[in-house]
Structures are given as C-alpha cells and as structure tokens.
Write a protein that holds these residues in place. Structure first.
Motif, short mmCIF file in Angstrom:
data_model
loop_
_atom_site.label_atom_id
_atom_site.label_comp_id
_atom_site.label_asym_id
_atom_site.label_seq_id
_atom_site.Cartn_x
_atom_site.Cartn_y
_atom_site.Cartn_z
N ALA A 1 0.84 -1.21 0.00
CA ALA A 1 0.00 0.00 0.00
C ALA A 1 0.87 1.25 0.00
N ALA A 2 1.95 1.23 0.77
CA ALA A 2 2.86 2.39 0.81
C ALA A 2 3.51 2.62 -0.56
N ARG B 1 0.89 4.15 -2.86
CA ARG B 1 0.65 5.55 -2.51
C ARG B 1 1.79 6.44 -3.00
N SER C 1 1.41 6.80 -6.79
CA SER C 1 0.15 7.40 -7.22
C SER C 1 0.35 8.80 -7.82
N SER D 1 -6.96 6.27 -5.26
CA SER D 1 -7.61 6.53 -3.97
C SER D 1 -7.25 5.40 -3.00
N ASP D 2 -7.37 5.69 -1.72
CA ASP D 2 -7.13 4.65 -0.72
C ASP D 2 -8.10 3.49 -0.89
N ALA D 3 -9.34 3.80 -1.27
CA ALA D 3 -10.33 2.74 -1.48
C ALA D 3 -9.92 1.84 -2.65
N ILE E 1 -6.80 1.36 -3.72
CA ILE E 1 -5.62 0.60 -3.28
C ILE E 1 -6.04 -0.59 -2.44
N ASP E 2 -6.98 -0.40 -1.51
CA ASP E 2 -7.45 -1.51 -0.67
C ASP E 2 -8.11 -2.59 -1.52
#
Length: 183
Positions: free
Chosen positions: A80-81, A84, A87, A121-123, A125-126
């Motif tokens: 995830a890092a 990000r 991104s 978006s974080d969503a 990525i999750d």
C-alpha cells in the motif's frame, strides 16, 4: 518468461543478498541502472559456478521514483505504501540481463521504461490489494502489468518485456547469435 518464449531452461536460484548489494552500491553513489546490471551479473555468476559450460542468465529490476528506490513489498502495508508513493507520478523501471558462461560474462543489456500511475484513492488501493493477494508482494511496485496492474497506469513508454522484468528481445537476439535458439 524464457519458457513462454520457447526456451528450454532450468531455474536455479542464486544465493545473493540483494539488500546488502543495493545498500553497498547506493552508499558508493551508484545509479539504479548500475545496481540492476551488477545484480544481474552477480546472479548469473553464482549460477555459472554450478553449471560448467552452460549459459547462465541472470536478471534484475530496479524501480526509481523521484530518487527513491522501491523494492518488492514484504507485506500488505508495504504494498500500500508503494502504491501511494507511485500514485499520480511517473517512475522508471530498469531491467538488466547478463549471460555468463564458466564465470565469464559474455553479454549484458540494460533497458528502462517509464510508467505513469494514475492518482489512486485509498479505497482503490485496498480493493486492488484484496484482489491481488500475495501476488502484490512478488514484484517491485506491487504490480504486474500483464494482469490487474494494468488498471494503475495512464501512460507507458518502453518495452513490454522490460516492464515484466527482463529485456527479452535483445536476449533472444544474443542467444540466436550463439545458436542457443534457431535463427
């Protein structure tokens, strides 16, 4: 990749501490291209010691984004890092390949590609990491372009095989000149 291209080969994992080599080269001011080339040759050299008279092929890949080097993530948080960090940015993926026979480097090649990641978006990525599972930990940048990772990008400049991890077409050309594959 070689098998899919019709090349009969054996896989032999070299005992190379990549992190140690990267740290040493970085402290000496090496560029990512030099690190990828050094690691590819070192891997081929290690394998060559065990296979006399055989072409040992080593490959390595480095990812550079705004001066930072990214490695394969070891867990979901690391993946995830990485995503990000990438991104909305363009990064460079450097792939090197080396051919060694009887502890002598016969040939090497370095290529790079530029990849632009759309804003994530974080969503997203999750969701992406949920779908990728452990496969997200198997490649630098937490993506595989040949699959779900294609959704990450807005622009790609460079050779497809270089992005997958090895400049395959130049390698095949070298192997043809040495009658390893038919011309």
């Amino acid at each position: 990749m070689l098998e899919r291209a019709g090349i009969a080969c054996e896989t032999d994992i070299p005992a190379v501490d990549e992190d140690e080599v990267k740290q040493a080269l970085r402290s000496e001011g090496a560029r990512p291209d030099d690190v990828a080339a050094t690691l590819a040759e070192l891997k081929a050299q290690r394998v060559s010691r065990r296979w006399q008279g055989v072409f040992a092929i080593g490959a390595d890949q480095m990812l550079e984004c705004e001066g930072q080097w990214l490695d394969k993530p070891v867990d979901r948080a690391g993946a995830a890092a990485s995503l990000r960090l990438l991104s909305g940015k363009t990064h460079r993926l450097i792939s090197a390949v080396s051919v060694v026979c009887d502890n002598r480097q016969l040939w090497h090649h370095i290529d790079s590609a530029k990849l632009t990641v759309r804003p994530l978006s974080d969503a997203f990525i999750d969701s992406y990491l949920d779908q990728m599972g452990d496969a997200a930990f198997s490649s630098v940048g937490a993506y595989q372009l040949e699959g779900l990772g294609a959704q990450l990008f807005t622009k790609i400049e460079g050779d497809y095989f270089t992005i997958l991890g090895m400049p395959l077409l130049p390698l095949l050309g070298f192997l043809r000149t040495h009658s390893v594959v038919p011309a």
